[in-house]
Design an enzyme around this catalytic site. Structure first.
Site, PDB file in Angstrom:
ATOM      1  N   ASP A   6       0.866  -1.155   0.000  1.00  0.00           N
ATOM      2  CA  ASP A   6       0.000   0.000   0.000  1.00  0.00           C
ATOM      3  C   ASP A   6       0.914   1.219   0.000  1.00  0.00           C
ATOM      4  OD1 ASP A   6      -2.248   1.601   0.459  1.00  0.00           O
ATOM      5  OD2 ASP A   6      -1.759   1.650   2.586  1.00  0.00           O
ATOM      6  N   THR A  13      -0.106   4.815   1.140  1.00  0.00           N
ATOM      7  CA  THR A  13      -0.317   5.728   2.256  1.00  0.00           C
ATOM      8  C   THR A  13      -0.194   4.989   3.570  1.00  0.00           C
ATOM      9  OG1 THR A  13      -1.876   6.792   0.820  1.00  0.00           O
ATOM     10  CG2 THR A  13      -1.861   7.475   3.119  1.00  0.00           C
ATOM     11  N   PHE A  22     -17.992   9.584   5.007  1.00  0.00           N
ATOM     12  CA  PHE A  22     -17.124   9.147   3.923  1.00  0.00           C
ATOM     13  C   PHE A  22     -17.312   7.662   3.656  1.00  0.00           C
ATOM     14  CE2 PHE A  22     -13.183   7.325   2.422  1.00  0.00           C
ATOM     15  CZ  PHE A  22     -12.842   8.175   1.387  1.00  0.00           C
ATOM     16  N   ARG A  78      -1.288  14.806  -1.694  1.00  0.00           N
ATOM     17  CA  ARG A  78      -2.639  14.245  -1.737  1.00  0.00           C
ATOM     18  C   ARG A  78      -3.600  15.387  -1.963  1.00  0.00           C
ATOM     19  NH1 ARG A  78      -3.369   9.319   1.030  1.00  0.00           N
ATOM     20  NH2 ARG A  78      -5.445   9.869   1.721  1.00  0.00           N
ATOM     21  N   THR A 112      -2.293   1.479  -4.850  1.00  0.00           N
ATOM     22  CA  THR A 112      -2.751   2.628  -4.080  1.00  0.00           C
ATOM     23  C   THR A 112      -4.043   3.177  -4.660  1.00  0.00           C
ATOM     24  OG1 THR A 112      -2.217   4.864  -3.422  1.00  0.00           O
ATOM     25  CG2 THR A 112      -1.219   4.089  -5.448  1.00  0.00           C
ATOM     26  N   ASP A 162      -4.474   6.316  -4.738  1.00  0.00           N
ATOM     27  CA  ASP A 162      -4.158   7.694  -5.085  1.00  0.00           C
ATOM     28  C   ASP A 162      -4.179   7.932  -6.586  1.00  0.00           C
ATOM     29  OD1 ASP A 162      -3.942   8.805  -2.687  1.00  0.00           O
ATOM     30  OD2 ASP A 162      -1.786   8.483  -2.466  1.00  0.00           O
ATOM     31  N   LYS A 205      -7.262  -4.518  -5.188  1.00  0.00           N
ATOM     32  CA  LYS A 205      -5.977  -4.864  -4.582  1.00  0.00           C
ATOM     33  C   LYS A 205      -5.906  -6.362  -4.327  1.00  0.00           C
ATOM     34  CE  LYS A 205      -5.019  -0.535  -2.160  1.00  0.00           C
ATOM     35  NZ  LYS A 205      -4.687   0.058  -0.862  1.00  0.00           N
ATOM     36  N   ASP A 251      -1.584  -0.743   5.880  1.00  0.00           N
ATOM     37  CA  ASP A 251      -1.840  -0.254   7.226  1.00  0.00           C
ATOM     38  C   ASP A 251      -3.303   0.039   7.478  1.00  0.00           C
ATOM     39  OD1 ASP A 251      -2.058   2.021   5.630  1.00  0.00           O
ATOM     40  OD2 ASP A 251      -1.657   3.291   7.360  1.00  0.00           O
ATOM     41  N   ASP A 292      -6.684  -2.182   3.101  1.00  0.00           N
ATOM     42  CA  ASP A 292      -5.683  -3.172   2.719  1.00  0.00           C
ATOM     43  C   ASP A 292      -6.006  -4.556   3.260  1.00  0.00           C
ATOM     44  OD1 ASP A 292      -4.189  -1.049   1.640  1.00  0.00           O
ATOM     45  OD2 ASP A 292      -3.440  -0.592   3.643  1.00  0.00           O
TER      46      ASP A 292
END
Lengths: 1371, 369
Positions: free
Chosen positions: A433, A435, A775, A842, A922, A924, A1018, A1038, A1042
């Protein structure tokens, strides 16, 4: 596993009904669930999957009994056994293992007279020993559980007592479903309860779920709506509502139910109303709840999944070889059986045959089974027990490695999976991962763009540089300040935790198996808990230095004079944007505000802060001229409604804000539209100013939502402001709030219904919070619906990933001018976003939307319908949420920097050098991901970057083929390839059946970066690689996103970082920093693998070598199954004399020192290629074992041929030399011999001699027929015996020594060369290592063709055509 | 299959890390920086290369060859003489006797074999009988005995162990000694005569005690102690093994060599390890320094042929042997030592060459190449 549990449960019930009953609340009712209740209460017929809860002390006492009798009480029992059931159940369980069944089968076989090989009792010894060891372990574990359970069950809590009409102390175990429980601050929740009352005026309560999921931030819980409004205390006797909810399940984040009043009024219950067992009440004086799930039905206990069982690669290899051993055994037994039959048929009535009338065929058949007993050791049963012990030892050393404890955040390594240590040494693919794994996940606000204007925050950037340096310099000093701050809290926490430790262990030990983690985190006052707090509020995140330009603009709000007004004509129109931007930053989050001074109490909302009212008035007054009041009369709002200035105060301010929206067009295109006139208008000293001011102040009194609180009193000192602490679920939220605060736009307090915000110059504003749309990873955004503090309108603030927000930005506008302006902002912002991403920041977009009251009302209706529905609530909620988040107006974007963890580039470099493919998965943006990949050296400058973005399946196919071609063409010209693929393309690849070409392409690349990937993707990628390529994969992450990846990979590693414990909980190993991966894999992984592989091979060798001695003897005893060894010695040979050395070998052997393994990652490849334990290695080992047993048998055979040696005398030299050979063989194979090795080796030999000597001098008739009296004593005083033993040992070991020494001399393996480096002195070693590395590099370069480094940008036409920008594709 | 479903960890894992020595406490504090925990114990690292092992090879070679020579010489100095008297050939003197396959022939069959010794036997001579193709190590045969009975246990005397079946009882009476081993006791009688050159046959004194292990004779085997010293009274109520002609208390007239402690019985009861074996039968003691124990010359072996072996193609031999510290004659060990020693020495040379060719490399810096 599941079925086993069920069986256990059933057995327990059957065996011990009384204990079973005690689990259920009414002790005399049969333990049956809902079914029995359906007939009793037709009015509330519980549907099959629902649970009905009514108050225990309430008005419906009779009904209570009938409804609740099937529900579990709160007593928990996590033990598997009790005193009586232990032996039968443990045995029952142990015999689930086929190996033990095999043992049992042998024992039983030995009871059949015709095949009996040994004395019946003796055959049982190994089984009894193995069962005994495991039973002892199980018993110990169970006893621990029992003790924990007892402590937990006897915790006290306040439960309402109907007789005494008050809350009395009761043990946890006596709490029942339907009980009313009262809890005070910092108490632990004893069962899952629906929150009915909170001392908080807003009916909220905060809980800390650290015991459950390790997340330390506070979560807000809400009193059931409708109840809070009653205002009065909940009186249990009068509680006539019924709660209907789903049956117990293990989803921590979901609770659905409804509360029905007697008058059929239904209120929906959701997760926000549920207090979960083993969480802690925080920040709330008292709460009262009604228990809905108790004991084993609670979510915490339902999450009680045991640890996972993964099978390592080595173990799979081992299992095949065990099967080969079985084949070998069968072949040997068959040989003996046939041999015996033939031998018998050739004999006629000899004196030494006991006539029993069995035919040779039958005798051969019997003998087959006898031989299975005799040769049973060939199947290395003890190997399984030994492997377990060895792995425990290896884990002990991994956990004790002091290097994993370096640094202030490091909490060591936790090994949660016991059985895959050796897989650490065979990793071929690493999926990481980004982040929080590669980066710190310490979000620091870096820069922002508001309304298309970029504010670079240069000072802030400088400050960050400073921190980075500092961070490297001193890890320890860095946090001294925050630690002091946190102290009070942590001591409180540790205090409360100590009392709950028991509870906690109840959850974790058997539920989340996190017992190892939690105490560490919890009871550690400064090292464990503190860093987490520090992490949330370190200097780095808090002390954002504002951008002077932006500050200046903002300052105009509060400045009493307007000296710059003239020159800031354009900027003035930005100000509404800026205010909204900061408001959104401060409001649109789930941050919990607390101040340590108040011991985690939220800052009191009712705190009346006297402030100078005049100044507030002044502030507002100052606002208006700048907003160009005169102009607004002629301005039509975008919505088309013309507002009248005199309508109402609220409308007035509304207009003010609308005006802001409208003016967007003008300042966004400064050069075009905004003319002199406007400026003059702005400058025009409005005569209405005074009047407006008055109006506003009036409004402040009239409208409750426009509460312009005064805050100017000097008593409200800055210190207190500084003391505010923000606790956020994700660190970037906190970063934004901290950033907003740097601009004095401070979030001061939060409740479920309102927020208090400071605005510069305006003081405290209370913002009514209408809705919070949290969220989720699907939407990738969150929203809040608030009533705007200044306009009173219903406003939606949305914050989210740019891809998620940008598409929702409104585009269709009647006003073309405005639309143009908006488009301009959007374009500019997009530019800035791209720029941020390139810098590795980010990005988040912030947008807003004004809702009409009618629209809001309509939406609210639908939304509350969605909220109250029990079935498919999620879908409905999602729908209504998405409906709201449309047509947004873009305010701006933020860039948050997430710094790389220390030593990440070095670690990645080392992993790659070790032959591991490192993939970064990721969520991102592509640019961010590439940037991070660059900075962590995953992507080198000389690498060629391949980008795969495509919109549809066909394009995808073409693209993959193209890229493959590029790779083939470019091979040799670049140092390596790196593939960047986005989530959408990945989805196409995975769905479109192009996995193979993708893998082929990926196989050519040194690194692969998957950006914009979802958690599911993932895990799909990991699965794809793992299954299709058949490689050993490792996933490290983390966060909760994940988890699926971690579980999918062969080895899952969790980083205990900022984002809670979910990743750690699901991982096999948990580390605290990414850099620790290096030592974990390169050193411990390598050691564990080589040790275990060597030990397993040694075990096979040992068993084959020893058992074959017995087999060879069959050729000289008519295949009759005779043994030349005393049975006791035979059994003890494996059990005592040769059991300890291999264990030590498996735990302590060290082929190469840690230092060199770290410096030469290439050594890791030996494990990847399974060099230590290849299939051929097994057969070589078996061959060697056969040779050795031949030598060991036939040297004594010839030495004693045609002599008067007796059966059991003949066995002694054979046994003794076998012992020497087996022990010396280990010495040859060992790479290190410490004093422990020598002690154990000598001890084993000594034990053998002492045992045989004592046995042979004392046993007269104890062991018929092989009474060894005198045998060994005689032998050991016979020089011939020693001659035989020495010759045998030398002859047996000669080939192996020769092979080892010659191969080590002529073609030494890398490992052997490295081992020799250990012997050099430090300087020489250093030089050699450098030389080695240089050679390696040279070899690599010559391999790749020696081309110069070349960077080719992926701007090829082909790629460009098939690929399109990610954002549009995603939409 | 079996192994793959060995699911020990499923349950054991339940307490995962908990039982680990790392335990709960280890997590919360930094581990000690000790050599043991950090796996830095001082260690001897044996790296086997040509250079390191070649001294060992030379040493082994240099040690083994002399030992081998010594053993070989010792073995060669042992005098041994062996006669097969089975009577397989028609020409063999015992052919007629050997045709009798029965155990229970009432009439003893005797035959005599003449042989001559080329060399005199100095020192004590051990007289063995040897059997071939006789599997005394058969699993069920080995077990078919009752050590407790042989140790003089009265209960076992009257109620022998089940292991003795089917030689446990006969006609309702317990058999003493029970079991197949005792039942098949070697019952040939061998007598040795020296044919004096003047024609007279001088019987050679064969000592029949001292042939069993001391521990067997004095500890393991004991006559049951009953009323009175008369052995026949003690064995009252037992019967003889099926194949025996006499009762166990009639084996010898010497009370110290009768009953269970009869040394022939004890020797027989120590079952042989291999199908070709010898058992000590008698000892011919040296009669003083002047004459050899068995001077060279002609001898006659008089055999009372009772033991049937022809049915299973067994062979019977009589062996005369002197003895050394290493027991009987066996050149194998000596040869083996010499061979292994030479091979080691040779390999040492090979290793030396290898070491010179490759070994120097490993000490240089280009170890890494």
């Amino acid at each position: 596993m599941e079925s086993l549990r069920w069986v256990q449960h059933q057995c327990r019930r059957l065996l011990f009904p009384e204990s079973g009953l005690s689990w259920y609340s009414p002790a005399d009712s049969p333990p049956q669930k809902n079914r029995t209740t359906s007939g009793d209460s037709p009015a509330y017929k519980p549907a099959g999957k629902r649970r009905m809860v009514i108050a225990r002390q309430g008005p419906y006492q009779d009904e209570y009994c009938s409804i609740s009798k099937g529900y579990q009480g709160n007593r928990i029992r996590t033990t598997k056994y009790n005193l009586l059931s232990f032996i039968p159940m443990n045995l029952f369980e142990q015999f689930h293992r086929i190996a033990n069944l095999y043992f049992l089968f042998l024992v039983l076989l030995n009871w059949v007279p015709v095949v009996e090989a040994f004395q019946k009792e003796i055959t049982m010894i190994p089984l009894v020993v193995v069962l005994g060891i495991i039973a002892f372990k199980d018993a110990l574990e169970d006893f621990r559980r029992y003790r924990f359970d007892k402590v937990i069950n006897n915790n006290t809590t306040k439960v309402y007592c109907g007789k005494q009409r008050r809350y009395v102390d009761k043990c946890w175990k006596d709490v029942c479903v339907g009980d009313f429980v009262q809890l005070a601050c910092n108490e632990i929740i004893p069962a899952d309860m629906v929150l009915l009352q909170s001392s908080d005026p807003d009916g909220v309560c905060h809980i800390e779920t650290a015991n459950l999921d390790g997340e330390t931030n506070l979560k807000q819980r809400q009193v059931v709506r409708g109840l809070a409004k009653q205002g009065s205390d909940v009186i249990p006797e009068n509680f006539d509502s019924r709660i209907e909810c789903e049956c117990p399940n293990n989803d921590l984040n979901r609770f659905r139910g409804l509360l029905e009043n007697p008058n059929k009024l239904r209120v929906g219950l959701c997760n926000d109303n549920l207090l979960l067992r083993s969480c802690t009440v925080r920040n709330t004086e008292t709460v009262i709840g009604i228990v809905v799930y108790a004991g084993h039905d609670t979510k915490a206990m339902k999450n009680n999944s045991g640890p996972r069982y993964k099978r390592s690669k080595l173990e799979r290899r081992l299992n095949t070889d065990v099967l080969w051993s079985v084949v070998l055994l069968l072949v040997m037994c068959l040989t003996a059986a046939i041999g015996h039959g033939l031998w018998l048929s050739g004999l006629k009535n000899p004196a030494f045959i006991i006539p029993d009338g069995t035919s040779p065929v039958l005798a051969g058949f019997y003998l087959f089974w006898t031989m299975i007993i005799v040769l049973q050791v060939l199947i290395p049963i003890s190997l399984y027990v030994s492997i377990e012990i060895v792995k425990l030892g290896q884990i002990y050393f991994i956990q004790n490695d002091v290097d994993f404890h370096s640094g202030r955040l490091a909490s060591g390594v936790q090994c949660r999976a016991l059985n895959i240590t050796e897989d650490l040494g065979q990793i071929q693919y690493v999926f990481s991962d980004k982040t929080g794994t590669l980066t710190e996940n310490k979000m620091v606000f870096c820069r922002c763009s508001i309304a298309g204007v970029e504010y670079p925050h240069e000072d802030n950037a400088q400050r960050l540089e400073l921190y980075r340096d500092q961070d490297c310099d001193d890890d320890d000093d860095d946090d001294c300040h925050p630690t002091v701050k946190v102290k009070s809290r942590s001591s409180l926490r540790s205090l409360s935790c100590r009392s709950l430790n028991c509870n906690h262990s109840s959850v974790s030990l058997h539920t989340l198996t996190g017992c190892e983690i939690e105490p560490g985190l919890q009871t550690e006052p400064l090292d464990g808990a503190a860093p987490r707090q520090v992490a949330f509020s370190s200097h780095m995140e808090k002390d954002v230095i504002p951008d002077p330009q932006l500050l200046h603009k903002l300052a105009q709000l509060s400045s009493p004079t307007l000296p710059l007004l003239d020159s800031m004509g354009d900027a003035s129109q930005e100000i509404p944007y800026i205010i909204d931007f900061f408001l959104a930053m401060a409001l649109c989050n789930t941050v919990v505000v607390s101040s340590p001074g108040l011991l985690r109490r939220t800052t009191n909302l009712t705190l009346e802060v006297p402030r100078n009212p005049i100044r507030a008035l002044e502030d507002i007054k100052l606002l208006f001229p700048r907003f160009g009041v005169p102009r607004f009369a002629s301005l039509s709002s975008p919505g088309g409604t013309v507002l009248q200035a005199t309508e109402s105060p609220s409308n007035f301010t509304q207009r003010l804000l609308f005006r802001m929206k409208g003016s967007a067009s003008s300042f966004a295109l400064p050069k075009m539209d905004i003319g002199e006139g406007e400026e003059s208008q702005v400058r025009d000293p409005s005569p209405a100013q005074e009047e407006l001011g008055a109006l506003v102040s009036e409004a402040a009194e009239a409208e409750p939502w426009l509460e312009v609180e005064s805050g100017g009193d000097s008593g409200l000192d800055q210190d207190e402001v500084e003391e505010l602490m923000y606790e956020a679920e994700s660190p970037d939220e906190a970063a934004l709030v901290h950033a907003a605060r740097a601009y004095r736009c401070t979030l001061r307090a939060r409740t479920s219904e309102k927020l208090i915000v400071d605005l510069p110059g305006l003081g405290h504003l209370t913002v009514p919070l209408l809705h919070m749309l949290p969220f989720d990873s699907l939407r990738k955004r969150m929203s809040v619906v608030v009533r705007h503090p200044l306009t009173g309108q219903v406003v939606v603030y949305t914050k989210g990933a740019d891809s998620a927000v940008m598409d929702l930005i409104t585009t269709l506008k009647d006003d073309r001018q405005a639309a143009g302006g908006l488009r301009h902002i959007r374009e500019r912002t997009q530019l800035h976003l791209d720029d941020y991403a390139r810098q590795g920041l980010r990005t988040l977009c912030i947008a807003t939307k004004v809702l009409e009251e009618e629209d809001y009302a309509m939406w609210l209706k639908r939304h509350s319908y969605a909220e109250t529905s029990i079935e498919n609530r999620e879908e409905l909620l999602q729908e209504s949420t998405c409906e709201l988040e449309t047509n947004l107006t873009l305010l701006g974007a933020t860039g948050i920097v997430d710094q790389l963890q220390e030593e990440v580039p070095e670690t990645i470099e080392a992993l790659q050098a070790a032959g591991m493919r490192v993939w970064v998965l990721t969520g991102d943006k592509q640019e961010t991901a590439i940037n991070i990949a660059c900075s962590c050296k995953l992507l080198r400058e000389s690498d060629k970057l391949l980008t795969a973005n495509c919109a549809n399946k066909e394009a995808c196919e073409v693209l993959l083929a193209d890229l493959l071609k590029t790779v083939e063409d470019g091979r040799g010209t670049v140092s390596g390839f790196t593939l960047v693929i986005d989530g959408w393309t990945l989805e196409l690849v995975l769905r479109g059946g192009q996995e193979d070409s993708f893998l082929k392409l990926a196989g050519c690349c040194r690194a692969v970066i998957c950006c914009r990937s979802t958690p599911l993707q993932k895990s799909q990628v990991v699965q794809l690689v793992r299954d299709k390529l058949g490689v050993v994969t490792l996933a490290v992450g983390d966060g909760a996103n994940d988890v699926s990846m971690i579980q999918m990979a062969d080895v899952g590693i969790g980083i205990s970082g900022q984002e809670g414990m979910q990743a750690v909980m699901s991982s096999d190993f948990a580390i605290s920093r990414f850099k620790h991966l290096r030592k974990l894999l390169l050193v411990h992984g390598h050691w564990c693998y080589t040790r275990l592989a060597n030990m397993i091979l040694y075990f096979f060798y040992k068993n084959v070598a020893y058992v074959n001695l017995l087999f060879w003897y069959q050729f000289f005893c008519g295949f009759s199954g005779s043994t030349m060894t005393n049975y006791w010695v035979l059994i003890f040979f494996n059990l005592l004399f040769t059991s300890a050395p291999p264990l030590l070998y498996g735990i302590l052997d060290k082929d190469v020192s840690a230092d060199i393994l770290l410096q030469l990652p290439v050594l890791y490849q030996a494990g990847q290629d399974s060099l230590t334990y290849l299939p051929s290695t097994f057969w070589y080992t078996i061959l060697d074992a056969l040779y050795q047993s031949l030598a060991c048998f036939f040297v004594p055979y010839f030495a004693y041929a045609d002599s008067d040696i007796s059966v059991f005398s003949f066995g002694t030299p054979i046994n003794t030399s076998a012992l020497f050979i087996i022990l010396l063989h280990q010495v040859i194979e060992s790479r290190t011999l410490t004093w422990m090795h020598s002690t154990v080796l000598l001890g084993s030999a000594l034990l053998y001699f002492v045992f045989t000597l004592v046995f042979s001098s004392t046993c007269v008739t104890c062991n018929s027929p092989s009474n060894p009296l005198g045998i060994d004593v005689r032998h050991m005083s016979d020089p011939l015996f020693y001659c035989v033993c020495v010759l045998t040992a030398v002859l047996a070991l000669l080939p192996r020594i020769l092979y080892r020494s010659i191969s080590n001399s002529i073609c030494p393996t890398d490992l052997m060369k490295a081992a020799q480096l250990d012997r050099l002195n430090p300087e020489e070693r250093k030089r050699s290592i450098q030389l080695w590395r240089a050679n390696q590099l040279a070899a690599l370069e010559s391999q790749s063709g020696g081309g110069g480094p070349l960077l080719i940008n992926p701007e090829d036409e082909a790629i460009k055509q098939s690929g399109s920008t990610t954002d549009s594709v995603v939409s | 299959m079996m192994a793959s479903s060995y699911s020990a960890k499923e349950e054991d894992g339940h307490h995962s890390g908990a039982p680990g020595p790392g335990g709960v406490n280890a997590k919360s504090r930094k581990p000690d920086n000790t050599a043991f925990k950090q796996q830095r114990l001082p260690a001897w690292q044996p790296i086997l290369t040509a250079g390191t092992v070649l001294p060992a090879f030379f040493i082994i070679g240099l040690l083994f060859i002399p030992i081998g020579i010594g053993l070989y010489v010792t073995s060669n100095n042992i005098k041994e003489y062996e006669i097969d008297y089975t009577g397989v050939d028609m020409s063999s003197p015992c052919f007629n006797c050997s045709q009798n396959y029965s155990w229970n022939s009432t009439k003893p069959c005797t035959c005599s074999v003449a042989f001559s010794l080329d060399q005199p036997f100095e020192s004590n001579v051990f007289m063995y009988y040897g059997l071939s193709n006789y599997y005394q190590n058969h699993r069920r045969y080995v077990k078919s005995r009752d050590d407790s009975q042989l140790n003089g246990n009265l209960n076992s005397l009257k109620d022998p162990s089940k292991e003795c079946e089917p030689y446990r009882t006969n006609d309702g009476l317990p058999i003493a000694p029970c079991g197949a081993i005792a039942n098949s006791l070697f019952n040939d009688t061998l007598e040795l005569y020296y044919n004096d050159p003047n024609g007279t046959k001088i019987p050679i004194r064969l000592v029949k005690t001292g042939i069993a292990w001391w521990t067997d004779k004095h500890v393991k085997f004991r006559n049951p102690v009953g009323d009175g010293s008369n052995l026949s009274a003690v064995f009252q109520g037992t019967t003889k093994p099926v194949n025996w002609q006499k009762y166990v208390y009639q084996l010898d007239t010497d009370p110290d060599n009768n009953g269970f402690i009869n040394e022939d019985l004890i020797v027989w009861m120590r079952t042989a390890a291999l199908p070709t074996f010898r058992k000590l039968y008698r000892i011919i003691e040296k009669q003083g320094d002047a004459t050899p124990t068995l001077p060279r010359g002609n001898y006659t072996l008089l055999i009372t042929y009772n033991y049937p072996v022809r049915s299973f193609e067994g062979r019977k031999r009589m062996i005369l042997s002197t003895i050394s510290w290493m027991g009987g004659k066996n050149p194998f060990l000596g040869i083996a030592y010499i061979t292994v020693g030479s091979v080691c020495f040779f390999l040492g040379v090979v290793l030396l060459i290898i070491h010179h060719k490759y070994g120097s490399r490993s000490n240089n810096a280009d170890i890494a190449s």
